[in-house]
Write a protein that holds these residues in place. Structure first.
Motif, PDB file in Angstrom:
ATOM      1  N   ILE A   1      -9.213  27.707 109.301  1.00 51.42           N
ATOM      2  CA  ILE A   1      -7.970  28.315 108.818  1.00 51.42           C
ATOM      3  C   ILE A   1      -7.221  28.860 110.016  1.00 51.42           C
ATOM      4  O   ILE A   1      -7.749  29.694 110.756  1.00 51.42           O
ATOM      5  CB  ILE A   1      -8.257  29.446 107.808  1.00 51.42           C
ATOM      6  N   ILE A   2      -6.013  28.411 110.208  1.00 55.64           N
ATOM      7  CA  ILE A   2      -5.189  28.873 111.322  1.00 55.64           C
ATOM      8  C   ILE A   2      -4.180  29.865 110.765  1.00 55.64           C
ATOM      9  O   ILE A   2      -3.290  29.510 110.004  1.00 55.64           O
ATOM     10  CB  ILE A   2      -4.492  27.684 112.012  1.00 55.64           C
ATOM     11  N   GLY A   3      -4.356  31.122 111.138  1.00 62.61           N
ATOM     12  CA  GLY A   3      -3.547  32.209 110.596  1.00 62.61           C
ATOM     13  C   GLY A   3      -4.413  33.102 109.728  1.00 62.61           C
ATOM     14  O   GLY A   3      -4.903  32.665 108.677  1.00 62.61           O
ATOM     15  N   GLY A   4      -4.612  34.338 110.161  1.00 64.80           N
ATOM     16  CA  GLY A   4      -5.533  35.220 109.459  1.00 64.80           C
ATOM     17  C   GLY A   4      -4.880  36.417 108.815  1.00 64.80           C
ATOM     18  O   GLY A   4      -5.464  37.500 108.770  1.00 64.80           O
TER      19      GLY A   4
ATOM     20  N   MET B   1     -11.691  33.656 101.723  1.00 60.89           N
ATOM     21  CA  MET B   1     -12.565  34.198 100.690  1.00 60.89           C
ATOM     22  C   MET B   1     -12.966  33.117  99.692  1.00 60.89           C
ATOM     23  O   MET B   1     -14.146  33.004  99.307  1.00 60.89           O
ATOM     24  CB  MET B   1     -11.885  35.360  99.964  1.00 60.89           C
ATOM     25  N   ALA B   2     -12.002  32.300  99.269  1.00 60.69           N
ATOM     26  CA  ALA B   2     -12.312  31.227  98.317  1.00 60.69           C
ATOM     27  C   ALA B   2     -13.322  30.252  98.905  1.00 60.69           C
ATOM     28  O   ALA B   2     -14.264  29.817  98.224  1.00 60.69           O
ATOM     29  CB  ALA B   2     -11.030  30.498  97.921  1.00 60.69           C
ATOM     30  N   LEU B   3     -13.156  29.905 100.177  1.00 61.76           N
ATOM     31  CA  LEU B   3     -14.080  28.982 100.837  1.00 61.76           C
ATOM     32  C   LEU B   3     -15.444  29.629 101.077  1.00 61.76           C
ATOM     33  O   LEU B   3     -16.490  28.987 100.919  1.00 61.76           O
ATOM     34  CB  LEU B   3     -13.478  28.510 102.159  1.00 61.76           C
ATOM     35  N   GLY B   4     -15.450  30.898 101.453  1.00 60.06           N
ATOM     36  CA  GLY B   4     -16.710  31.602 101.655  1.00 60.06           C
ATOM     37  C   GLY B   4     -17.516  31.687 100.376  1.00 60.06           C
ATOM     38  O   GLY B   4     -18.746  31.528 100.386  1.00 60.06           O
ATOM     39  N   ARG B   5     -16.841  31.928  99.275  1.00 58.15           N
ATOM     40  CA  ARG B   5     -17.521  32.005  97.979  1.00 58.15           C
ATOM     41  C   ARG B   5     -18.005  30.632  97.514  1.00 58.15           C
ATOM     42  O   ARG B   5     -18.849  30.537  96.623  1.00 58.15           O
ATOM     43  CB  ARG B   5     -16.602  32.637  96.933  1.00 58.15           C
ATOM     44  N   ALA B   6     -17.449  29.588  98.115  1.00 57.01           N
ATOM     45  CA  ALA B   6     -17.912  28.227  97.830  1.00 57.01           C
ATOM     46  C   ALA B   6     -18.983  27.784  98.832  1.00 57.01           C
ATOM     47  O   ALA B   6     -19.316  26.602  98.914  1.00 57.01           O
ATOM     48  CB  ALA B   6     -16.737  27.260  97.843  1.00 57.01           C
ATOM     49  N   LEU B   7     -19.498  28.736  99.614  1.00 63.57           N
ATOM     50  CA  LEU B   7     -20.613  28.501 100.553  1.00 63.57           C
ATOM     51  C   LEU B   7     -20.241  27.589 101.714  1.00 63.57           C
ATOM     52  O   LEU B   7     -21.118  26.974 102.328  1.00 63.57           O
ATOM     53  CB  LEU B   7     -21.824  27.913  99.805  1.00 63.57           C
ATOM     54  N   LYS B   8     -18.959  27.534 102.061  1.00 66.81           N
ATOM     55  CA  LYS B   8     -18.508  26.667 103.138  1.00 66.81           C
ATOM     56  C   LYS B   8     -18.478  27.417 104.464  1.00 66.81           C
ATOM     57  O   LYS B   8     -18.165  28.614 104.515  1.00 66.81           O
ATOM     58  CB  LYS B   8     -17.125  26.093 102.832  1.00 66.81           C
ATOM     59  N   GLN B   9     -18.785  26.682 105.541  1.00 66.32           N
ATOM     60  CA  GLN B   9     -18.692  27.244 106.890  1.00 66.32           C
ATOM     61  C   GLN B   9     -17.226  27.257 107.303  1.00 66.32           C
ATOM     62  O   GLN B   9     -16.596  26.199 107.403  1.00 66.32           O
ATOM     63  CB  GLN B   9     -19.513  26.405 107.870  1.00 66.32           C
ATOM     64  N   VAL B  10     -16.685  28.451 107.532  1.00 68.76           N
ATOM     65  CA  VAL B  10     -15.249  28.617 107.750  1.00 68.76           C
ATOM     66  C   VAL B  10     -14.983  29.397 109.033  1.00 68.76           C
ATOM     67  O   VAL B  10     -15.655  30.396 109.309  1.00 68.76           O
ATOM     68  CB  VAL B  10     -14.599  29.390 106.569  1.00 68.76           C
ATOM     69  N   LEU B  11     -13.994  28.963 109.785  1.00 70.04           N
ATOM     70  CA  LEU B  11     -13.516  29.705 110.956  1.00 70.04           C
ATOM     71  C   LEU B  11     -12.063  30.077 110.720  1.00 70.04           C
ATOM     72  O   LEU B  11     -11.226  29.205 110.455  1.00 70.04           O
ATOM     73  CB  LEU B  11     -13.635  28.858 112.224  1.00 70.04           C
ATOM     74  N   ILE B  12     -11.767  31.366 110.802  1.00 69.16           N
ATOM     75  CA  ILE B  12     -10.387  31.862 110.691  1.00 69.16           C
ATOM     76  C   ILE B  12      -9.923  32.260 112.082  1.00 69.16           C
ATOM     77  O   ILE B  12     -10.505  33.139 112.713  1.00 69.16           O
ATOM     78  CB  ILE B  12     -10.298  33.064 109.735  1.00 69.16           C
ATOM     79  N   ILE B  13      -8.870  31.618 112.556  1.00 64.67           N
ATOM     80  CA  ILE B  13      -8.328  31.897 113.888  1.00 64.67           C
ATOM     81  C   ILE B  13      -6.974  32.582 113.732  1.00 64.67           C
ATOM     82  O   ILE B  13      -6.085  32.074 113.038  1.00 64.67           O
ATOM     83  CB  ILE B  13      -8.163  30.604 114.705  1.00 64.67           C
ATOM     84  N   ASP B  14      -6.813  33.718 114.381  1.00 62.37           N
ATOM     85  CA  ASP B  14      -5.573  34.485 114.233  1.00 62.37           C
ATOM     86  C   ASP B  14      -5.159  35.073 115.578  1.00 62.37           C
ATOM     87  O   ASP B  14      -6.004  35.554 116.337  1.00 62.37           O
ATOM     88  CB  ASP B  14      -5.765  35.604 113.209  1.00 62.37           C
ATOM     89  N   SER B  15      -3.856  35.033 115.857  1.00 63.86           N
ATOM     90  CA  SER B  15      -3.354  35.565 117.129  1.00 63.86           C
ATOM     91  C   SER B  15      -2.894  37.008 117.027  1.00 63.86           C
ATOM     92  O   SER B  15      -2.530  37.623 118.025  1.00 63.86           O
ATOM     93  CB  SER B  15      -2.199  34.696 117.644  1.00 63.86           C
ATOM     94  N   GLY B  16      -2.869  37.563 115.805  1.00 62.82           N
ATOM     95  CA  GLY B  16      -2.571  38.980 115.626  1.00 62.82           C
ATOM     96  C   GLY B  16      -1.109  39.362 115.643  1.00 62.82           C
ATOM     97  O   GLY B  16      -0.774  40.491 116.021  1.00 62.82           O
TER      98      GLY B  16
END
Length: 306
Positions: free
Chosen positions: A10-13, A22-37
């Motif tokens: 996910i690009i943009g946090g 959250m939806a992906l985490g609850r689906a047991l998926k390995q997720v990376l959220i990248i955010d520049s702040g």
């Protein structure tokens, strides 16, 4: 970060990206959220029209979201700026300004849009504080106050009709020659909406709170708030570089499942919707996360029963 391969990146946090995570985490998926702040509402003092979160600061909402996501051990965060992306045989690869690369089956862009500020001194400093884009987000707080609109023509006329719901003390600033029709001026007059066609030089303000509009002839008008729609650009051009189509208005084109015209690329939030509210961003992010996870689940199932 040791792990370089994820189910989804996910690009943009901000709100939309966190909801997708959250939806992906609850689906047991390995997720990376990248955010520049750098969220677009970083100057906005309070967020509204979001049930259970009304009146909280934008940072309060996002910090709570990140805290809740820490419950899901398959969700990881990385502070950074993504500079490019490309398709691979198994999905996608993205690269950060640091040179790091990460791979994923699916990409979700929650990158928002970039507002193009009007060339008026003080405008950018007031943006999101007393220069407003949405009456449903901020109109209640300045109800019945002395309010202005910076606009012109048909779009400005339609905006003035809308804003007249929140205040009867409304002035229409065309910021130069008016392109309103005679009929429109007549209708505005019947609602006691004044039209001023002087060129604006600057906005006098204190810490982003408007005090006066100052015109090029050095006259001024005191105000509490201004509505001023601005044009925008996509904050991130990577979806376009991957081949994602835009709408005629400049939003990323999506289907009912938040998927773009490129298979495996999803978007959510302000980059794909006129409805520019935190609540809508969260809803779109949830939908994107569910859609991306469901697609992966079905693909994995089908691959094992062939």
């Amino acid at each position: 970060m040791k792990n370089k391969n994820f189910d989804a990146i996910i690009i943009g946090g901000s709100y939309s990206g966190l909801a997708a995570g959250m939806a992906l985490g609850r689906a047991l998926k390995q997720v990376l959220i990248i955010d520049s702040g750098s969220p677009c509402n970083r100057q906005t003092p309070f967020s509204h029209n979001f049930l259970t979160q009304d009146g909280k600061t934008p940072s309060e909402i996002s910090l709570l979201g990140r805290k809740q996501l820490q419950t899901y051990t398959t969700v990881s965060f990385l502070h950074g700026l993504v500079t490019s992306g490309k398709r691979t045989g198994t999905g996608f690869e993205i690269e950060l300004v640091s040179g790091e690369t990460f791979a994923a089956q699916k990409l979700i862009f929650a990158t928002g849009i970039k507002d193009i500020m009007k060339d008026i001194e003080g405008f950018a400093e007031c943006w999101g504080i007393s220069v407003l884009h949405c009456p449903y987000c901020h109109g209640y707080e300045v109800r019945n106050e002395k309010t202005g609109i910076i606009g012109n023509g048909e779009s400005g006329f339609e905006l003035s009709k809308l804003i007249s719901n929140w205040t009867k003390n409304l002035t229409f600033f065309t910021n130069g020659p008016s392109s309103l029709t005679g009929r429109q001026v007549e209708q505005l007059g019947k609602r006691q909406i004044i039209v001023v066609d002087k060129k604006i030089r600057k906005l006098d303000h204190i810490n982003g709170n408007i005090q006066n509009i100052v015109f090029e002839d050095e006259t001024e008008v005191s105000l509490s708030a201004i509505y001023a729609p601005t044009p925008f650009l996509q904050h991130c051009q990577i979806p376009e570089s991957l081949g994602c189509e835009l709408t005629s208005e400049g939003y990323i084109k999506i289907d009912q499942f938040q998927q773009t015209t490129i298979e495996g690329v999803f978007v959510c939030g302000d980059n794909a919707s006129r409805m520019r509210t935190v609540a809508n961003a969260v809803a779109m992010g949830t939908a994107a996360g569910i859609s991306a996870s469901k697609k992966m689940i079905m693909e994995e199932f089908d691959s094992k029963v062939r």
